[in-house]
Scaffold this motif. Structure first.
Motif, short mmCIF file in Angstrom:
data_model
loop_
_atom_site.label_atom_id
_atom_site.label_comp_id
_atom_site.label_asym_id
_atom_site.label_seq_id
_atom_site.Cartn_x
_atom_site.Cartn_y
_atom_site.Cartn_z
N ASP A 1 0.07 -20.79 -41.15
CA ASP A 1 0.06 -22.08 -40.47
C ASP A 1 0.32 -23.22 -41.45
O ASP A 1 1.11 -24.13 -41.17
N LEU A 2 -0.31 -23.17 -42.62
CA LEU A 2 -0.11 -24.21 -43.63
C LEU A 2 1.31 -24.22 -44.16
O LEU A 2 1.91 -25.28 -44.35
N LEU A 3 1.86 -23.03 -44.40
CA LEU A 3 3.23 -22.93 -44.90
C LEU A 3 4.22 -23.57 -43.92
O LEU A 3 5.14 -24.28 -44.33
N ASN A 4 4.01 -23.33 -42.64
CA ASN A 4 4.89 -23.92 -41.64
C ASN A 4 4.71 -25.44 -41.59
O ASN A 4 5.69 -26.18 -41.44
N LYS A 5 3.48 -25.91 -41.73
CA LYS A 5 3.22 -27.35 -41.66
C LYS A 5 3.80 -28.12 -42.84
O LYS A 5 4.19 -29.28 -42.70
N ILE A 6 3.87 -27.48 -44.03
CA ILE A 6 4.43 -28.18 -45.19
C ILE A 6 5.94 -27.97 -45.30
O ILE A 6 6.57 -28.44 -46.25
N GLY A 7 6.52 -27.27 -44.32
CA GLY A 7 7.97 -27.12 -44.29
C GLY A 7 8.50 -25.88 -44.98
O GLY A 7 9.71 -25.75 -45.16
N CYS A 8 7.62 -24.95 -45.33
CA CYS A 8 8.05 -23.70 -46.00
C CYS A 8 8.12 -22.57 -44.97
O CYS A 8 7.43 -21.56 -45.08
N ASP A 9 8.97 -22.77 -43.97
CA ASP A 9 9.08 -21.80 -42.88
C ASP A 9 9.46 -20.41 -43.36
O ASP A 9 9.01 -19.40 -42.81
N GLN A 10 10.30 -20.35 -44.40
CA GLN A 10 10.76 -19.06 -44.91
C GLN A 10 9.61 -18.23 -45.44
O GLN A 10 9.60 -17.00 -45.32
N TYR A 11 8.61 -18.89 -46.02
CA TYR A 11 7.43 -18.18 -46.52
C TYR A 11 6.45 -17.90 -45.38
O TYR A 11 5.72 -16.92 -45.41
N GLY A 12 6.48 -18.77 -44.36
CA GLY A 12 5.67 -18.52 -43.18
C GLY A 12 6.11 -17.25 -42.47
O GLY A 12 5.29 -16.51 -41.92
N ILE A 13 7.41 -16.98 -42.52
CA ILE A 13 7.95 -15.75 -41.92
C ILE A 13 7.41 -14.53 -42.65
O ILE A 13 7.06 -13.51 -42.04
N LEU A 14 7.32 -14.63 -43.98
CA LEU A 14 6.76 -13.52 -44.77
C LEU A 14 5.30 -13.28 -44.39
O LEU A 14 4.87 -12.12 -44.23
N ALA A 15 4.54 -14.36 -44.23
CA ALA A 15 3.13 -14.23 -43.84
C ALA A 15 3.01 -13.59 -42.46
O ALA A 15 2.14 -12.74 -42.22
N ASP A 16 3.89 -14.00 -41.56
CA ASP A 16 3.90 -13.43 -40.21
C ASP A 16 4.24 -11.94 -40.25
O ASP A 16 3.66 -11.14 -39.50
N SER A 17 5.14 -11.56 -41.15
CA SER A 17 5.53 -10.15 -41.29
C SER A 17 4.36 -9.32 -41.80
O SER A 17 4.18 -8.16 -41.40
N ILE A 18 3.56 -9.92 -42.69
CA ILE A 18 2.37 -9.23 -43.21
C ILE A 18 1.40 -8.94 -42.06
O ILE A 18 0.90 -7.82 -41.91
N ILE A 19 1.16 -9.97 -41.26
CA ILE A 19 0.21 -9.85 -40.14
C ILE A 19 0.69 -8.79 -39.14
O ILE A 19 -0.09 -7.94 -38.69
#
Length: 293
Positions: free
Chosen positions: A76-94
Motif C-alpha cells: 500500500d505504501l509503495l503504491n502511495k509513493i508512486g512505486c507501483d512497479q515495486y507494489g506489483i512485486l509485493a502483490d506477487s509475494i502475497i
C-alpha cells in the motif's frame, strides 16, 4: 508496524530519484497534499527494519502472519509513493503465499528486498532537519508561495512550481542583503530576460532556500546584523551543487584586507557600494561567462 512520525524532505532531491515515482503519485491522486506524501515517505522509512526483516523471513521460507501483514502494508505504501512497479512485486509475494507457493514467494521477496535496499537510502538522504520555513522576506514571494501553505498544498502543484523554476531558462541570482532598498536596486538592475533575481533580507533563511532553488550565482552583503556574508559561504559550499558556484561580495569597505579576506574565503569577486548598474551586470556576466547586452 511502527507509529509514523512525519519527517520533511527536500522536494527537489526527491524529484531527482529515478526509482521514486513522485510525479506518478501526484498524477495518480490529484487530491494528494504535499504533507500527506511526506507522511507516506515517513512511514516507509520508519518501518524499514521491519520491512527488511519480513522480506528476509519470506526469502528463507519462514513466513509468519505478521510478515504477511507487513508486506500488505508495504504494498500500500509503495503504491502511495508512486512505486507501483515495486507494489506489483509485493502483490506477487502475497499471491504466492496465498497459493502456498513458498518458493515463488521467496524469489519475489529477494527481488523486492534488492530494490528496497536501493530505494530506502535514497529517500532517507532527501530528509531535512525541519519543516521548510515560510520565506516571507524573499522578494518574488509569489514564486515561493507554496511554502506558505505546505500542509495544504497539493503535491502536483508543488511539483509544477518547482519544475517551472528549473525550466525558466533564466540565470537564477540570489542576493542576500538586510537592506530592502539594495535588494530592489539589484532586482531592477538585473530585470531582463537573462536573470531571475531572488532577494533575501534574512540570511538565516538561506539553507532552507537552497533545499529548493539552485542559484547560478550569489550576491552577498559583507556586513549584516545576524550573519555576515562571510558566515554564509560555508553554508553555500556545504551543498554539493554549490562547491564552485560564483559568489560576489557586496561591501562598502574596499580596503585591501576586506578584499583579501573575501577572496581567500572563496569569493569569485567583490563590488564596492555604491556601484553602477553597468558594473554589476559586467561582473555577473563575467562569472557566468555570458555576454553583456
Amino acid at each position: 508496524m511502527a507509529e509514523d512520525t512525519i519527517q520533511y524532505f527536500d522536494l527537489a532531491a526527491l524529484l531527482r530519484i529515478e526509482k521514486l515515482g513522485i510525479r506518478k503519485a501526484a498524477a495518480n491522486n490529484l487530491a494528494l497534499h504535499t504533507s500527506e506524501y511526506f507522511n507516506y515517505l515517513s512511514q516507509f522509512l520508519a518501518n524499514s527494519i521491519q520491512i527488511q526483516e519480513s522480506l528476509t523471513n519470506i526469502s528463507s521460507q519462514s513466513v509468519s502472519d505478521s510478515d504477511i501483514n507487513c508486506i500488505k502494508i508495504t504494498k500500500d505504501l509503495l503504491n502511495k509513493i508512486g512505486c507501483d512497479q515495486y507494489g506489483i512485486l509485493a502483490d506477487s509475494i502475497i499471491n504466492a503465499i496465498n497459493n502456498n507457493n513458498k518458493n515463488t514467494a521467496a524469489e519475489y521477496a529477494k527481488k523486492l528486498f534488492a530494490e528496497y535496499d536501493e530505494l530506502q537510502p535514497l529517500i532517507s538522504s532527501a530528509q531535512i532537519d525541519s519543516k521548510p520555513e515560510t520565506m516571507h522576506e524573499v522578494i518574488n514571494a509569489d514564486d515561493m508561495s507554496f511554502y506558505n501553505n505546505l500542509e495544504t498544498q497539493l503535491l502536483y502543484k508543488t511539483i509544477k512550481l518547482l519544475e517551472h523554476e528549473g525550466a525558466s531558462g533564466k540565470y537564477k541570482i540570489l542576493a542576500v542583503d538586510d537592506a530592502p532598498v539594495m535588494l530592489k536596486t539589484i532586482s531592477a538592475t538585473l530585470d531582463d530576460n537573462n536573470y531571475k533575481v531572488y532577494g533575501m533580507q534574512d540570511p538565516k533563511l538561506l539553507k532552507k532556500f537552497l533545499f529548493q532553488i539552485k542559484p547560478d550565482l550569489f550576491l552577498l552583503d559583507y556586513k549584516m546584523p545576524d550573519l555576515s556574508g562571510f558566515d554564509l559561504v560555508p553554508i553555500i559550499r556545504d551543498f554539493p551543487d554549490h562547491k564552485d558556484t560564483p559568489i560576489i561580495f557586496l561591501t562598502s569597505m574596499g580596503d585591501a584586507k576586506t578584499v583579501s579576506n573575501a577572496l581567500a574565503l572563496g569569493a569569485a569577486d567583490y563590488i564596492v557600494k555604491p556601484f553602477q548598474g553597468k558594473q554589476l551586470r559586467e561582473k555577473i556576466a563575467k562569472h557566468l561567462k555570458i555576454s553583456v547586452d
